[in-house]
Design a protein around this motif. Structure first.
Motif, PDB file in Angstrom:
ATOM      1  N   GLY A 128      70.538  75.593  34.526  1.00 51.42           N
ATOM      2  CA  GLY A 128      70.157  74.931  33.287  1.00 51.42           C
ATOM      3  C   GLY A 128      71.265  74.079  32.697  1.00 51.42           C
ATOM      4  O   GLY A 128      72.383  73.993  33.222  1.00 51.42           O
ATOM      5  N   ARG A 154      66.841  73.709  23.032  1.00 45.80           N
ATOM      6  CA  ARG A 154      66.302  72.630  23.872  1.00 45.80           C
ATOM      7  C   ARG A 154      66.322  71.268  23.167  1.00 45.80           C
ATOM      8  O   ARG A 154      65.538  70.399  23.468  1.00 45.80           O
ATOM      9  N   ALA A 209      68.371  66.204  32.142  1.00 44.39           N
ATOM     10  CA  ALA A 209      68.356  67.221  31.088  1.00 44.39           C
ATOM     11  C   ALA A 209      67.331  66.844  30.033  1.00 44.39           C
ATOM     12  O   ALA A 209      66.713  67.725  29.409  1.00 44.39           O
ATOM     13  N   ASP A 262      64.444  65.819  30.433  1.00 43.08           N
ATOM     14  CA  ASP A 262      63.121  66.310  30.816  1.00 43.08           C
ATOM     15  C   ASP A 262      62.946  67.792  30.543  1.00 43.08           C
ATOM     16  O   ASP A 262      61.835  68.312  30.604  1.00 43.08           O
ATOM     17  N   HIS A 263      64.044  68.471  30.232  1.00 44.92           N
ATOM     18  CA  HIS A 263      63.992  69.880  29.846  1.00 44.92           C
ATOM     19  C   HIS A 263      64.087  70.040  28.336  1.00 44.92           C
ATOM     20  O   HIS A 263      64.063  71.172  27.832  1.00 44.92           O
ATOM     21  N   GLY A 309      59.370  64.232  31.456  1.00 47.27           N
ATOM     22  CA  GLY A 309      59.146  65.663  31.272  1.00 47.27           C
ATOM     23  C   GLY A 309      58.199  66.277  32.281  1.00 47.27           C
ATOM     24  O   GLY A 309      57.857  67.458  32.162  1.00 47.27           O
TER      25      GLY A 309
END
Length: 249
Positions: free
Chosen positions: A67, A102, A130, A132-133, A157
């Motif tokens: 992550g 997030r 990142a 897209d997270h 995303g």
């Protein structure tokens, strides 16, 4: 007003891949290692060698798989990596970081941008996937100009850019002067549809398994299943270039 041509970026992991990209129509490369892990920071020697090929290389700065929430030591390391890859000849860096909720870790991103521009005032800085997270990729894109980013790489995303095309169109609207580059699972057949939503670039890994590189021996780690490693496929690069040229004609 003349619209700039849509750029073709190829993700590569070696000098040989950079040469294939250069010789078959790419405008620039994203350079990393561990593409199978989503990409990790390349070594100084790798950046230097790819720089010698002459194609602009944007080095991914990502210190580990997984992550995008990073602790202080990881952020310190990546800030140093930003400076190292630029001093080694990279034309730009590709960075990203999120908070546990997030949202974009704007403090970390400002550090990365400042580190890049401390080496070169013209260094290009791309926010990687990142985004897209993030909980809201469109809202995240709207903050990038103020943070000093050149562009953002996104699939909207979704698992692939083709599936996320409608959200990518919204990212284009939100990003203002920040370039939007569509990437994730992109094939030459997807290029025309992605260009139609207003992106400034398309990003492909254009990869194929290297012949004879698989092994059936002792695993070298928990994720090593003996599969082949990937190399850059010249025909895929050529096909993507042709697709962009047709759209531009």
């Amino acid at each position: 007003m003349t619209t700039a041509p849509v750029a073709l970026e190829i993700a590569v992991t070696s000098p040989a891949g950079a040469l294939v990209a250069r010789d078959h129509g790419a405008d620039r490369v994203e350079l990393c290692v561990g593409l199978e892990l989503g990409g990790l920071t390349p070594s100084q020697a790798l950046v230097e060698t790819v720089h010698e090929t002459g194609i602009p290389a944007h080095a991914l700065v990502r210190c580990r798989p997984g992550g995008f929430v990073h602790d202080r030591d990881e952020l310190d390391l990546m800030e140093r990596e930003v400076r190292t890859v630029l001093r080694s000849g990279a034309a730009g860096v590709v960075v990203g970081a999120l908070r546990p909720d997030r949202t974009l870790d704007t403090d970390a991103l400002r550090r990365f941008v400042a580190a890049a521009r401390s080496v070169s005032a013209t260094a290009e800085v791309t926010l990687h996937r990142a985004i897209d997270h993030a909980a809201d990729p469109v809202a995240a894109a709207a903050s990038l100009a103020e943070l000093g980013f050149t562009r953002v790489l996104t699939s909207g995303g979704a698992p692939t850019a083709a599936a996320g095309a409608s959200t990518i169109a919204r990212v284009v609207e939100a990003a203002g002067g920040v370039q939007v580059m569509a990437g994730a699972g992109v094939t030459p057949a997807d290029v025309a549809a992605l260009v139609s939503v207003g992106v400034a670039a398309v990003h492909l890994s254009a990869k194929r398994p290297a012949v004879g590189s698989a092994h059936a021996g002792v695993p070298m780690g928990g994720s090593d299943d003996g599969s082949a490693h990937f190399v850059t496929d010249a025909e895929v690069v050529r096909a993507a270039r042709r697709a962009l040229d047709v759209v531009a004609a």
